[in-house]
Enzyme design. Structure first.
Site, PDB file in Angstrom:
ATOM      1  CB  SER A 159      -0.947  -0.028   1.214  1.00  0.00           C
ATOM      2  OG  SER A 159      -0.215  -0.076   2.422  1.00  0.00           O
ATOM      3  N   GLY A 160       0.430   2.350   0.546  1.00  0.00           N
ATOM      4  CA  GLY A 160       1.166   3.602   0.436  1.00  0.00           C
ATOM      5  C   GLY A 160       2.604   3.547   0.917  1.00  0.00           C
ATOM      6  CG  HIS A 161       5.595   2.258   4.625  1.00  0.00           C
ATOM      7  ND1 HIS A 161       6.436   3.334   4.798  1.00  0.00           N
ATOM      8  CD2 HIS A 161       6.291   1.169   5.046  1.00  0.00           C
ATOM      9  CE1 HIS A 161       7.583   2.922   5.306  1.00  0.00           C
ATOM     10  NE2 HIS A 161       7.520   1.615   5.457  1.00  0.00           N
ATOM     11  CG  HIS A 184      25.958  12.774  18.659  1.00  0.00           C
ATOM     12  ND1 HIS A 184      26.092  12.474  19.995  1.00  0.00           N
ATOM     13  CD2 HIS A 184      25.616  14.074  18.589  1.00  0.00           C
ATOM     14  CE1 HIS A 184      25.855  13.545  20.721  1.00  0.00           C
ATOM     15  NE2 HIS A 184      25.558  14.543  19.892  1.00  0.00           N
TER      16      HIS A 184
END
Length: 208
Positions: A13-15, A138
């Site tokens: 899907s979108g991701h 960091h």
């Protein structure tokens, strides 16, 4: 023998679209996907191989690579358990536009998106999403299945517990601890430890 550059996705899907474009730009071939059902939209013309719990995934995937392309932290954790159970070949998906320190350590099945910065000494767990343009300064410690939203900033020495979600453009001050399962809303500013699980929002942070 060189490592395979062919990838099977879990979720589409979108991701997944974002991950697919990063993979293609990095020279991978996306073979297809597993999901609960075939997707109604198929913008990348991928082959559907079925629901992973109902097919012989190992015989389909073989020695090629697998990747969890789902944004939901808890579902992604279940997929990682499936990968481990079936001894599937995991890897770190890195967009070519990401900037990762040579001293950072990233575990498999994590996605490092476009224009992401991961600075010196940071450690990224398994199944983490570092979404577009976020900054991990960091010596941050990010646990498994965390999702860091687009443009979010984690200043140095931030510790983020398992399955947290940090929304787009949120800022977390240096030297803080965010315990497992916390959700931080988009644009929020975190200036103290979040030891109690909850949903947190605002520039003057408050719990919903």
């Amino acid at each position: 023998m060189s490592e395979s550059k062919s990838v099977f996705l879990f979720g589409y899907s979108g991701h997944a679209y974002v991950i697919i474009e990063s993979l293609l730009d990095a020279g991978y071939e996306v073979k297809g996907y597993f999901d609960f059902k075939a997707a109604e939209k198929n913008p990348y013309s991928l082959e559907y191989f079925g629901f992973e719990e109902e097919v012989d995934v190992k015989s389909i995937v073989g020695n090629h690579l697998v990747f969890p392309s789902l944004g939901d932290n808890k579902i992604r954790q279940k997929i990682l358990s499936f990968f481990q159970k079936h001894q599937l070949n995991q890897f770190v998906a890195v967009d070519p536009g990401a900037n990762i320190s040579r001293t950072a350590f990233i575990q498999p099945s994590s996605y490092i998106g476009k224009n992401v910065l991961v600075n010196a000494g940071s450690e990224i767990g398994q199944g983490v999403i570092l979404n577009s343009g976020c900054i991990v300064e960091h010596e941050c410690q990010i646990s498994d299945c965390v999702h860091i939203g687009p443009g979010a900033v984690l200043c140095g020495n931030v510790s983020v517990g398992k399955e947290c979600f940090i929304g787009a453009n949120a800022v977390v001050r240096q030297n803080l601890t965010i315990n497992a399962g916390n959700v931080i809303g988009a644009g929020s500013v975190v200036t103290s430890d979040l030891l109690e699980k909850g949903v947190w929002v605002g520039n003057k942070l408050r719990k919903l």
